[in-house]
Design an enzyme around this catalytic site. Sequence first.
Site, mmCIF file in Angstrom:
data_model
loop_
_atom_site.group_PDB
_atom_site.id
_atom_site.type_symbol
_atom_site.label_atom_id
_atom_site.label_comp_id
_atom_site.label_asym_id
_atom_site.label_seq_id
_atom_site.Cartn_x
_atom_site.Cartn_y
_atom_site.Cartn_z
ATOM 1 N N TYR A 77 10.728 -33.892 17.158
ATOM 2 C CA TYR A 77 10.716 -33.104 18.260
ATOM 3 C C TYR A 77 11.918 -33.039 19.211
ATOM 4 O O TYR A 77 12.457 -31.843 19.430
ATOM 5 C CB TYR A 77 9.419 -33.614 19.127
ATOM 6 C CG TYR A 77 9.374 -33.087 20.784
ATOM 7 C CD1 TYR A 77 8.601 -31.763 20.720
ATOM 8 C CD2 TYR A 77 9.873 -33.683 21.643
ATOM 9 C CE1 TYR A 77 8.449 -31.252 21.976
ATOM 10 C CE2 TYR A 77 9.578 -33.022 22.924
ATOM 11 C CZ TYR A 77 8.822 -31.935 22.919
ATOM 12 O OH TYR A 77 8.671 -31.053 24.240
ATOM 13 N N LYS A 130 14.532 -30.003 20.392
ATOM 14 C CA LYS A 130 14.779 -29.607 21.905
ATOM 15 C C LYS A 130 16.228 -29.766 22.185
ATOM 16 O O LYS A 130 16.782 -28.858 22.816
ATOM 17 C CB LYS A 130 13.948 -30.871 22.585
ATOM 18 C CG LYS A 130 12.403 -30.858 22.657
ATOM 19 C CD LYS A 130 11.817 -29.235 23.145
ATOM 20 C CE LYS A 130 11.221 -28.668 22.242
ATOM 21 N NZ LYS A 130 10.478 -27.250 23.000
#
Length: 260
Positions: free
Chosen positions: A156, A160
């Site tokens: 994740y 990002k």
Amino acid sequence: MQLAGKVALITGAGSGIGKAASLLLAQEGAKIAALGRTEDELQETVTKIQQAGGEAIPVCADISHPDEMQQAIQTIVNQWGRLDIVFANAGINGVWAPIEELEPQEWNKTINVNLTGTFLTVKYAVPYLKKQGGSVIITSSVNGTRIFSNTGATAYSCTKAAQVAFTKMVALELAKHRIRVNVICPGAITTNIDESTEQRDLEEIKEPVEFPEGRIPLTDGKPGSSEQVAQLVLFLASDASSHITGTEMWIDGGESLLQA
């Protein structure tokens, strides 16, 4: 109305930040293409906009599939003849696990949705944005940009961080076409993204950290709201931010300053 006559594509529009942004941008005059994978949620967003006197259509598509996104953009252009604003907001938390337990297919799914999905959303919109200029806003996160203490969120956080690099690269490339590209980095916001999270065996690898007065200094630990993030999206979509591009903006109540 700040966005009168503009057409906006908003991904992840069925809930959370995407839904709040859809409602606010519609209130300011934009025609909304509400894109997502859950037809019932999209229809709820569209109905709320229409009941308030706005104009919106639901667009069902998976942002990680090139053919679906190409068709989605074509549907929007067929409907309204233009595209001015792209809010590439959809994403998942995916699996959070120790690196040796994170399976390649779990890594790939998070990369495909969050990063490839952002690329496809912007790629297929650009030819239409070039016709009159416009604004692209991408939803990143405090994770991977200022916060690295969410142990196990490796896939994740990498997506990002990559979204910020993508924003800066594309902002420079598209500047001559009067297309602004910016990225927002929310902290703890009350949404349902946690439903897309699977956490496994993190207790043994996390460093113990305690914040007695809460993790968010500005609110004594209370998360922000989707509506607060939507106000930032409106600013970046409007002419009020006409000289801002290639910029990340954190909206986290100081959370990332405390727990980087």
